[in-house]
Design a protein around this motif. Structure first.
Motif, PDB file in Angstrom:
ATOM      1  N   ALA A  36      42.308  83.270  99.066  1.00 29.31           N
ATOM      2  CA  ALA A  36      42.465  81.811  99.079  1.00 29.31           C
ATOM      3  C   ALA A  36      43.862  81.444  98.580  1.00 29.31           C
ATOM      4  O   ALA A  36      44.016  80.879  97.501  1.00 29.31           O
ATOM      5  CB  ALA A  36      41.391  81.152  98.215  1.00 29.31           C
ATOM      6  N   ALA A  81      36.682  81.124  93.941  1.00 36.79           N
ATOM      7  CA  ALA A  81      37.555  81.625  95.004  1.00 36.79           C
ATOM      8  C   ALA A  81      38.271  82.898  94.580  1.00 36.79           C
ATOM      9  O   ALA A  81      38.633  83.072  93.414  1.00 36.79           O
ATOM     10  CB  ALA A  81      38.579  80.555  95.382  1.00 36.79           C
ATOM     11  N   VAL A  84      42.144  75.514  97.930  1.00 40.94           N
ATOM     12  CA  VAL A  84      40.808  75.087  98.373  1.00 40.94           C
ATOM     13  C   VAL A  84      40.968  74.086  99.513  1.00 40.94           C
ATOM     14  O   VAL A  84      41.733  73.120  99.399  1.00 40.94           O
ATOM     15  CB  VAL A  84      40.014  74.436  97.221  1.00 40.94           C
ATOM     16  CG1 VAL A  84      38.657  73.955  97.719  1.00 40.94           C
ATOM     17  CG2 VAL A  84      39.849  75.408  96.061  1.00 40.94           C
ATOM     18  N   SER A  85      40.274  74.310 100.611  1.00 38.99           N
ATOM     19  CA  SER A  85      40.297  73.380 101.734  1.00 38.99           C
ATOM     20  C   SER A  85      39.753  72.025 101.303  1.00 38.99           C
ATOM     21  O   SER A  85      38.702  71.939 100.649  1.00 38.99           O
ATOM     22  CB  SER A  85      39.461  73.935 102.886  1.00 38.99           C
ATOM     23  OG  SER A  85      39.088  72.908 103.784  1.00 38.99           O
TER      24      SER A  85
END
Length: 228
Positions: A199, A194, A97-98
């Motif tokens: 991802a 996600a 996850v960014s």
């Protein structure tokens, strides 16, 4: 779904266990402390404590989520290595996850959001959102370029992240959330939805590392020096 989230990319060391369903993310166990170094010595204990607080074994987890950056090179590598190792041992999916996306998700229901991480050297890592949709990709911006972009945002905009305070003087009508890292609940929501194939848990870099490889091998003779 029961999942564990790991965040070591910015100014926190966070490990949380959550139950996620259509109603949202419910925390079952959480350890989070401000930390800029020493993650490798603490993260396993944090994971053990979070799982113990939740009353779960690691084998009860369905998924693991981890922040992939942008952020501290050393910190995010520690979190990634731990999450990948645990996922491999449990044979569970791990999703990346960014950190910018997770910061934006920590800002609530604002119409306009700027997620901003202080990248030093006169830059911020930034991503902008409007009406819940990303308005462009994550990027490294000069402070001047970021200020110009923020200047186009409405009065109800939220600036969130370690870089938000850099623009407080020029944004008195906007909300400033100077978070050291994303809210664990926001990270859990993103990790739960996600797609593991889309991802991957690998580092997200928006700028070349400060250290560069040597131009010659140890012991190798230097090339001729040109004299003007």
């Amino acid at each position: 779904m029961k999942l564990m989230v790991v965040d070591t990319a910015l100014g926190l060391c966070t490990v949380g266990v959550f139950a996620v369903d259509e109603r949202g993310a419910r925390p079952l166990g959480l350890r989070s402390e401000p930390m800029v170094k020493g993650h490798s010595e603490r993260i396993a204990g944090f994971a053990r404590d979070a799982a113990g607080q939740a009353g779960l074994d690691f084998a009860d987890l369905d998924r693991i989520g981890v922040t992939v950056g942008p952020g501290s090179f050393t910190g995010l590598r520690v979190g990634l290595a731990f999450a990948q190792g645990l996922a491999a041992a449990l044979d569970r999916p791990v999703v990346g996850v960014s950190a910018l996306d997770a910061l934006a998700a920590s800002a609530g229901e604002a119409t306009e959001v700027a997620a901003l991480i202080d990248a030093r050297r006169g830059q911020v890592y930034a991503r902008f959102w409007r009406d819940g949709e990303a308005d462009g990709a994550a990027e490294a911006l000069t402070l001047e370029a970021a200020a110009a972009r923020i200047g186009t945002m409405g009065e109800g905009a939220v600036l969130v992240g370690s870089g938000a305070a850099l623009f407080a003087d020029g944004s008195p009508e906007r909300t400033i959330l100077s978070l050291d890292g994303p809210a664990p609940e926001a990270l859990a929501r993103l990790a739960a939805t996600a797609d593991p194939a889309a991802a991957p848990a690998r580092p997200l870099y928006l700028r070349a590392p400060d250290a560069t490889p040597p131009t010659r091998l140890l012991g190798q003779a230097r090339g001729p020096v040109r004299v003007p």
